[in-house]
Design an enzyme around this catalytic site. Structure first.
Site, PDB file in Angstrom:
ATOM      1  N   ASP A  96      53.540  44.638  40.808  1.00 28.29           N
ATOM      2  CA  ASP A  96      52.830  43.604  40.038  1.00 28.29           C
ATOM      3  C   ASP A  96      51.967  44.245  38.959  1.00 28.29           C
ATOM      4  O   ASP A  96      51.015  44.964  39.261  1.00 28.29           O
ATOM      5  CB  ASP A  96      51.958  42.797  41.012  1.00 28.29           C
ATOM      6  CG  ASP A  96      51.290  41.594  40.365  1.00 28.29           C
ATOM      7  OD1 ASP A  96      51.555  41.320  39.186  1.00 28.29           O
ATOM      8  OD2 ASP A  96      50.498  40.930  41.064  1.00 28.29           O
ATOM      9  N   ASP A 143      48.740  33.745  40.939  1.00 28.08           N
ATOM     10  CA  ASP A 143      47.612  34.688  40.977  1.00 28.08           C
ATOM     11  C   ASP A 143      46.304  33.938  41.155  1.00 28.08           C
ATOM     12  O   ASP A 143      45.860  33.219  40.259  1.00 28.08           O
ATOM     13  CB  ASP A 143      47.575  35.491  39.671  1.00 28.08           C
ATOM     14  CG  ASP A 143      48.650  36.556  39.634  1.00 28.08           C
ATOM     15  OD1 ASP A 143      48.734  37.331  40.591  1.00 28.08           O
ATOM     16  OD2 ASP A 143      49.408  36.592  38.644  1.00 28.08           O
ATOM     17  N   MET A 178      49.992  47.256  43.052  1.00 28.15           N
ATOM     18  CA  MET A 178      49.445  46.866  41.749  1.00 28.15           C
ATOM     19  C   MET A 178      49.654  48.022  40.772  1.00 28.15           C
ATOM     20  O   MET A 178      49.191  49.145  41.002  1.00 28.15           O
ATOM     21  CB  MET A 178      47.950  46.562  41.860  1.00 28.15           C
ATOM     22  CG  MET A 178      47.604  45.343  42.697  1.00 28.15           C
ATOM     23  SD  MET A 178      48.402  43.814  42.171  1.00 28.15           S
ATOM     24  CE  MET A 178      47.837  43.667  40.479  1.00 28.15           C
ATOM     25  N   SER A 197      54.913  35.406  37.036  1.00 38.00           N
ATOM     26  CA  SER A 197      53.511  35.065  37.301  1.00 38.00           C
ATOM     27  C   SER A 197      53.101  33.960  36.349  1.00 38.00           C
ATOM     28  O   SER A 197      53.095  34.145  35.125  1.00 38.00           O
ATOM     29  CB  SER A 197      52.611  36.282  37.082  1.00 38.00           C
ATOM     30  OG  SER A 197      51.266  35.829  36.940  1.00 38.00           O
ATOM     31  N   MET A 253      43.457  37.417  44.982  1.00 43.26           N
ATOM     32  CA  MET A 253      42.519  38.439  44.503  1.00 43.26           C
ATOM     33  C   MET A 253      41.122  37.873  44.713  1.00 43.26           C
ATOM     34  O   MET A 253      40.404  37.535  43.755  1.00 43.26           O
ATOM     35  CB  MET A 253      42.812  38.753  43.032  1.00 43.26           C
ATOM     36  CG  MET A 253      44.090  39.572  42.869  1.00 43.26           C
ATOM     37  SD  MET A 253      44.752  39.509  41.192  1.00 43.26           S
ATOM     38  CE  MET A 253      45.698  38.006  41.310  1.00 43.26           C
ATOM     39  N   HIS A 265      55.192  33.430  41.379  1.00 45.51           N
ATOM     40  CA  HIS A 265      54.019  34.214  41.783  1.00 45.51           C
ATOM     41  C   HIS A 265      52.761  33.526  41.242  1.00 45.51           C
ATOM     42  O   HIS A 265      52.636  33.282  40.042  1.00 45.51           O
ATOM     43  CB  HIS A 265      54.160  35.617  41.191  1.00 45.51           C
ATOM     44  CG  HIS A 265      53.104  36.591  41.581  1.00 45.51           C
ATOM     45  ND1 HIS A 265      53.134  37.305  42.757  1.00 45.51           N
ATOM     46  CD2 HIS A 265      51.983  36.990  40.934  1.00 45.51           C
ATOM     47  CE1 HIS A 265      52.081  38.110  42.825  1.00 45.51           C
ATOM     48  NE2 HIS A 265      51.352  37.936  41.733  1.00 45.51           N
ATOM     49  N   MET A 299      42.358  34.117  41.577  1.00 46.04           N
ATOM     50  CA  MET A 299      41.248  35.028  41.236  1.00 46.04           C
ATOM     51  C   MET A 299      39.918  34.306  41.386  1.00 46.04           C
ATOM     52  O   MET A 299      39.799  33.133  41.032  1.00 46.04           O
ATOM     53  CB  MET A 299      41.386  35.502  39.794  1.00 46.04           C
ATOM     54  CG  MET A 299      42.717  36.161  39.491  1.00 46.04           C
ATOM     55  SD  MET A 299      42.781  36.693  37.790  1.00 46.04           S
ATOM     56  CE  MET A 299      44.403  37.445  37.743  1.00 46.04           C
ATOM     57  N   HIS A 351      49.211  35.361  45.544  1.00 40.06           N
ATOM     58  CA  HIS A 351      48.505  36.650  45.508  1.00 40.06           C
ATOM     59  C   HIS A 351      47.010  36.375  45.424  1.00 40.06           C
ATOM     60  O   HIS A 351      46.519  35.933  44.386  1.00 40.06           O
ATOM     61  CB  HIS A 351      49.012  37.423  44.277  1.00 40.06           C
ATOM     62  CG  HIS A 351      48.349  38.739  44.044  1.00 40.06           C
ATOM     63  ND1 HIS A 351      48.505  39.441  42.865  1.00 40.06           N
ATOM     64  CD2 HIS A 351      47.545  39.507  44.829  1.00 40.06           C
ATOM     65  CE1 HIS A 351      47.818  40.559  42.932  1.00 40.06           C
ATOM     66  NE2 HIS A 351      47.217  40.630  44.110  1.00 40.06           N
TER      67      HIS A 351
HETATM   68  C1  DX5 Z   1      47.149  40.793  37.614  1.00 42.16           C
HETATM   69  C2  DX5 Z   1      48.116  39.829  38.267  1.00 42.16           C
HETATM   70  C3  DX5 Z   1      49.517  39.941  37.755  1.00 42.16           C
HETATM   71  C4  DX5 Z   1      49.647  39.648  36.301  1.00 42.16           C
HETATM   72  C5  DX5 Z   1      50.952  40.147  35.794  1.00 42.16           C
HETATM   73  O1  DX5 Z   1      45.921  40.681  38.213  1.00 42.16           O
HETATM   74  O2  DX5 Z   1      48.158  40.037  39.649  1.00 42.16           O
HETATM   75  O3  DX5 Z   1      50.394  39.114  38.512  1.00 42.16           O
HETATM   76  O4  DX5 Z   1      49.530  38.299  36.002  1.00 42.16           O
HETATM   77  O5  DX5 Z   1      50.970  39.943  34.430  1.00 42.16           O
HETATM   78  P1  DX5 Z   1      51.767  40.902  33.439  1.00 42.16           P
HETATM   79  O6  DX5 Z   1      53.198  40.858  33.878  1.00 42.16           O
HETATM   80  O7  DX5 Z   1      51.523  40.280  32.113  1.00 42.16           O
HETATM   81  O8  DX5 Z   1      51.181  42.284  33.594  1.00 42.16           O
HETATM   82 ZN    ZN Z   2      49.723  39.029  40.971  1.00 41.73          ZN
END
Ligand code: DX5
Ligand code: ZN
Length: 233
Positions: free
Chosen positions: A179, A41, A143, A14, A74, A39, A43, A72
């Site tokens: 994840d 993320d 998750m 990620s 969110m 990956h 947000m 991903h």
């Molecule tokens: C959380 C994300 C994850 C996160 C994982 O909202 O979806 O992908 O970045 O990070 P680590 O591996 O540090 O938990």
């Molecule tokens: Zn993620």
């Protein structure tokens, strides 16, 4: 991307844990060090309490990601942004089941836009919620932290959900991704429960940098070997 389904273990760093000022170089470095997927993320400061990247960033990164780009989302609402992420070159677009009332429509829209459809479940959502749309998904993301931030602790109670989803998936060509809080210790447990895609942010990027990327490779190999998988690097 090939259409041959591959259930071998894949490590998906990620980039939330990478250097934001040099994300293209970070993607290239971590791919060169053995990452299977990247990956991303996304947000929105609404569905989750943090803001990260948008489709413009994904488009800018695309040429630096030499492998599968796993996006991903969110965000809520989702549907109005699907085309933009597909046009940005996302291979997988994963939406949250909790992000809106019409997840079936969202999954259809993702496939309709030419991407693989992923469905993410928050820790409070049961495995059974996926049953009505199992044939509409290419990936299920469990998750193992509450989404929004990297570096959180793995929620052990989610392992039973991974195991249950693995049973529900059966022979379908559906990836089971985990994840949040994945490191060599937790990787072993989630792979034993049936996961095949391991997202890891802090556990991959810690100790390394673009100038000194070798620790990325060591970290990836440590996760892969704890997961009992051959070194695919
Ligand atoms: C959380 C994300 C994850 C996160 C994982 O909202 O979806 O992908 O970045 O990070 P680590 O591996 O540090 O938990
Ligand atoms: Zn993620």
């Amino acid at each position: 991307m090939t259409d041959t389904f591959d259930r071998s273990i894949k490590i998906a760093p990620s980039i939330l844990a990478a250097d934001f000022a040099a994300l293209g170089a970070e993607c290239e470095a971590v791919c060169a060090q053995g990452a299977d997927w990247i990956h991303v993320d996304v947000m929105d400061g609404h569905f989750v309490p943090n803001i990260s990247f948008g489709p413009g960033m994904c488009a800018a990164l695309r040429s630096h990601v030499k492998t599968v780009m796993d996006v991903h989302l969110m965000i809520a609402p989702v549907d109005r942004y699907i085309t933009a992420f597909a046009e940005a070159g996302a291979d997988f677009i994963t939406a949250h089941l909790e992000a809106g009332p019409h997840i079936h429509r969202t999954l259809q829209a993702i496939r309709g836009a030419g991407a693989k459809a992923g469905l993410a479940l928050n820790p409070g959502t049961p495995a059974e919620a996926v049953a009505p749309v199992l044939d509409e998904v290419d990936l299920i993301c469990v998750m193992t932290v509450n989404p929004g931030f990297g570096g959180q602790s793995f929620l052990e109670g989610q392992v039973a959900k991974i195991r249950r989803l693995r049973e529900m998936i059966g022979d379908r060509p559906v990836h089971l991704e985990v994840d949040g809080g994945v490191d060599p210790t937790t990787a072993q447990r989630v792979v034993a429960a049936g996961a095949d895609v391991l997202v890891a942010g802090s556990a991959v990027f810690r100790g390394g940098s673009i100038a000194d990327p070798a620790p990325y490779g060591e970290n990836i190999r440590a996760i892969r070997s704890a997961a009992g998988a051959p070194d695919g690097a």
